[in-house]
Design an enzyme around this catalytic site. Structure first.
Site, PDB file in Angstrom:
ATOM      1  N   ASP A   1      11.865  51.306   3.458  1.00 45.61           N
ATOM      2  CA  ASP A   1      12.145  50.874   4.833  1.00 45.61           C
ATOM      3  C   ASP A   1      13.055  51.900   5.494  1.00 45.61           C
ATOM      4  O   ASP A   1      13.782  52.635   4.838  1.00 45.61           O
ATOM      5  CB  ASP A   1      12.738  49.462   4.875  1.00 45.61           C
ATOM      6  CG  ASP A   1      12.537  48.795   6.238  1.00 45.61           C
ATOM      7  OD1 ASP A   1      12.048  49.471   7.167  1.00 45.61           O
ATOM      8  OD2 ASP A   1      12.869  47.610   6.388  1.00 45.61           O
TER       9      ASP A   1
ATOM     10  N   CYS B   1       4.696  28.572 -16.374  1.00 38.46           N
ATOM     11  CA  CYS B   1       4.901  30.010 -16.206  1.00 38.46           C
ATOM     12  C   CYS B   1       4.926  30.714 -17.558  1.00 38.46           C
ATOM     13  O   CYS B   1       5.492  30.217 -18.532  1.00 38.46           O
ATOM     14  CB  CYS B   1       6.204  30.258 -15.448  1.00 38.46           C
ATOM     15  SG  CYS B   1       6.468  31.979 -15.060  1.00 38.46           S
TER      16      CYS B   1
ATOM     17  N   CYS C   1       6.150  33.795 -17.993  1.00 37.08           N
ATOM     18  CA  CYS C   1       7.101  34.907 -18.020  1.00 37.08           C
ATOM     19  C   CYS C   1       8.077  34.758 -19.183  1.00 37.08           C
ATOM     20  O   CYS C   1       8.242  33.676 -19.750  1.00 37.08           O
ATOM     21  CB  CYS C   1       7.846  35.034 -16.688  1.00 37.08           C
ATOM     22  SG  CYS C   1       9.347  34.066 -16.546  1.00 37.08           S
TER      23      CYS C   1
ATOM     24  N   ASP D   1       7.084  41.539   1.830  1.00 40.07           N
ATOM     25  CA  ASP D   1       8.289  41.813   1.040  1.00 40.07           C
ATOM     26  C   ASP D   1       9.320  40.761   1.391  1.00 40.07           C
ATOM     27  O   ASP D   1       9.272  40.174   2.475  1.00 40.07           O
ATOM     28  CB  ASP D   1       8.883  43.195   1.369  1.00 40.07           C
ATOM     29  CG  ASP D   1       9.689  43.168   2.661  1.00 40.07           C
ATOM     30  OD1 ASP D   1       9.086  43.272   3.737  1.00 40.07           O
ATOM     31  OD2 ASP D   1      10.927  42.995   2.591  1.00 40.07           O
TER      32      ASP D   1
ATOM     33  N   HIS E   1      11.767  35.378 -13.495  1.00 39.29           N
ATOM     34  CA  HIS E   1      10.907  34.232 -13.200  1.00 39.29           C
ATOM     35  C   HIS E   1      10.424  34.251 -11.749  1.00 39.29           C
ATOM     36  O   HIS E   1       9.239  34.085 -11.474  1.00 39.29           O
ATOM     37  CB  HIS E   1      11.597  32.900 -13.481  1.00 39.29           C
ATOM     38  CG  HIS E   1      10.800  31.756 -12.931  1.00 39.29           C
ATOM     39  ND1 HIS E   1       9.637  31.324 -13.527  1.00 39.29           N
ATOM     40  CD2 HIS E   1      10.918  31.040 -11.785  1.00 39.29           C
ATOM     41  CE1 HIS E   1       9.091  30.383 -12.778  1.00 39.29           C
ATOM     42  NE2 HIS E   1       9.843  30.191 -11.723  1.00 39.29           N
TER      43      HIS E   1
ATOM     44  N   CYS F   1      10.774  31.892 -18.938  1.00 42.69           N
ATOM     45  CA  CYS F   1      10.310  30.523 -19.164  1.00 42.69           C
ATOM     46  C   CYS F   1       9.885  30.294 -20.610  1.00 42.69           C
ATOM     47  O   CYS F   1       9.952  29.171 -21.109  1.00 42.69           O
ATOM     48  CB  CYS F   1       9.178  30.183 -18.197  1.00 42.69           C
ATOM     49  SG  CYS F   1       9.777  30.085 -16.501  1.00 42.69           S
TER      50      CYS F   1
ATOM     51  N   ASP G   1      12.622  51.377  13.741  1.00 46.21           N
ATOM     52  CA  ASP G   1      12.278  50.477  14.841  1.00 46.21           C
ATOM     53  C   ASP G   1      13.526  49.871  15.463  1.00 46.21           C
ATOM     54  O   ASP G   1      14.597  49.867  14.851  1.00 46.21           O
ATOM     55  CB  ASP G   1      11.306  49.378  14.364  1.00 46.21           C
ATOM     56  CG  ASP G   1      11.802  48.616  13.125  1.00 46.21           C
ATOM     57  OD1 ASP G   1      12.725  49.109  12.439  1.00 46.21           O
ATOM     58  OD2 ASP G   1      11.268  47.531  12.854  1.00 46.21           O
TER      59      ASP G   1
HETATM   60  N1  GUN Z   1      12.319  43.800   7.482  1.00 49.98           N
HETATM   61  C1  GUN Z   1      12.036  42.566   7.957  1.00 49.98           C
HETATM   62  N2  GUN Z   1      11.730  42.608   9.272  1.00 49.98           N
HETATM   63  C2  GUN Z   1      11.833  43.914   9.643  1.00 49.98           C
HETATM   64  C3  GUN Z   1      11.636  44.591  10.887  1.00 49.98           C
HETATM   65  O1  GUN Z   1      11.298  44.007  11.937  1.00 49.98           O
HETATM   66  N3  GUN Z   1      11.826  45.954  10.859  1.00 49.98           N
HETATM   67  C4  GUN Z   1      12.198  46.628   9.720  1.00 49.98           C
HETATM   68  N4  GUN Z   1      12.366  47.951   9.774  1.00 49.98           N
HETATM   69  N5  GUN Z   1      12.394  46.012   8.549  1.00 49.98           N
HETATM   70  C5  GUN Z   1      12.200  44.674   8.520  1.00 49.98           C
HETATM   71 ZN    ZN Z   2       8.945  31.842 -15.423  1.00 50.32          ZN
END
Ligand code: GUN
Ligand code: ZN
Length: 354
Positions: free
Chosen positions: A90, A287, A289, A264, A317, A292, A144
């Site tokens: 990011d 699960c 993993c 994410d 987990h 667990c 952004d």
């Molecule tokens: N992570 C969650 N939302 C955003 C977003 O709008 N911009 C960026 N760069 N990371 C994020």
């Molecule tokens: Zn688990």
């Protein structure tokens, strides 16, 4: 136009394996410079090349192929977080705005005050790309201008247009398009017209994939879904769509149906689940993993208060759960029974409700 002049090949290719016949869900093979990823995919958020506290070996065990790293820029030195391969990076601005709360945003970039010596620092689109180019993740994000999803008024429109201007600066500054994929980010808050305008502008650029940002900040679900729908209606089918910051199981299922491929969220690595002192079941009986298989909730409860080990165990987990969920979604799309998967999933999550 100049923007569209060179339709080059990208360091990413997306092959659609199967599409749901009644929703916008699809499962794809996404080929990146260092890895092939099956989508829909959940990317846990990592620091320093691994998930919070996990050993690389535990990551292998989880079969986690892609994760998100963050770009920080503190005290005039870069703390570059993220492994150069199998990751997405990011751009840094979002973390500054969301974590540091010291940010002032100008046309030049994100300005903030060092928490150490109060000196001023500036993260520009060019600097963000320079850092991300030097780290070398397969996917990098534009810088952004993010506003919280509850903000209304002219600031939202300003941020959306600034995000487009910053995208063009990021693309111009990007030195590794042959082996790093830059994703622009759809902004526009909760305004349908702004979202639409933003997505329409972004698709004029020759980029390998797209992200949808600025959501999951506590807005109404109906508005959240509407903004995702508007975005995925415009973003091309041939390219991956990454919904940023979204990762609760319910949201994953719904947003896959709305056409998103990548997600994410810090939640599975940050939250240790509610664990009960006298509960001698594993966190999840179904699960497979390693947590667990070996530990009861009661054990985890006793260690969670003092030991980082418990954090690791719970992280294993939580991440295993998210990755399993995505694999089940992929399989249900291949077998064209995703709508049934959704029904069952909701029945399990909300028993006794119609
Ligand atoms: N992570 C969650 N939302 C955003 C977003 O709008 N911009 C960026 N760069 N990371 C994020
Ligand atoms: Zn688990």
């Amino acid at each position: 136009s100049l923007l569209m002049a060179s339709k080059g090949t990208h360091a990413l290719s997306l092959k659609i394996i199967a599409e749901c016949s009644t929703t916008k869900a699809r499962t794809c093979k996404m080929k990146l410079p260092h890895y092939v990823v099956d989508t829909p995919v959940f990317m846990p958020v990592g620091t320093q090349g691994t998930l919070k506290g996990l050993l690389p070996q535990q990551l292998e065990e989880l079969d986690c192929k892609i994760m998100l790293g963050n770009t920080y820029h503190l005290g005039h030195r870069y703390i570059c977080i993220g492994k150069s391969w199998r990751s997405t990076q990011d751009s840094g601005g979002f973390q500054m705005v969301s974590l540091l709360k010291l940010a002032e945003i100008t046309e030049e970039g994100v300005k903030f005050e060092s928490p150490h010596d109060r000196s001023e620092m500036m993260l520009t689109p060019e600097k963000s790309i320079e850092i991300q180019n030097s780290i070398g993740a397969d996917i990098i994000m534009q810088l952004d201008d993010v506003v919280h999803s509850c903000v209304t008024g002219p600031r939202v429109e300003e941020a959306m247009y600034r995000t487009i201007r910053w995208l063009d600066r990021c693309i111009a500054a990007h030195k590794r398009p042959h082996d790093q994929c830059i994703f622009p980010i759809v902004q526009g808050g909760l305004y349908p017209d702004l979202r639409k305008k933003c997505a329409e502008e972004l698709i004029k650029r020759d980029v390998p994939g797209f992200a949808i940002g600025g959501l999951s900040g506590g807005e109404e679900k109906s508005q959240f879904w509407k903004m995702v729908t508007i975005s995925t209606d415009i973003l091309p089918k041939e390219k991956p769509r990454y919904l940023m910051g979204v990762g609760f199981a319910i949201d994953l299922v719904v947003c896959v149906a709305l056409g998103c491929d990548m997600f994410d969220c810090v939640y599975p690595t940050r939250t240790a689940k509610d664990i009960y002192a006298k509960d001698f079941r594993p966190i999840d009986e179904n699960c497979k993993c390693s947590t667990c298989q070996q530990y009861t909730r009661a054990y985890l409860h006793t260690v969670v208060q003092t030991e980082t080990v418990a954090c690791q165990l719970v992280t294993v987990h939580n991440v295993a759960y998210q990755l399993d969920l995505m694999r089940s979604i992929q399989q249900s799309i291949v077998e064209d029974r995703f709508p049934e998967f959704i029904r069952r999933f909701f029945n399990k999550q909300f028993p006794n409700k119609d």
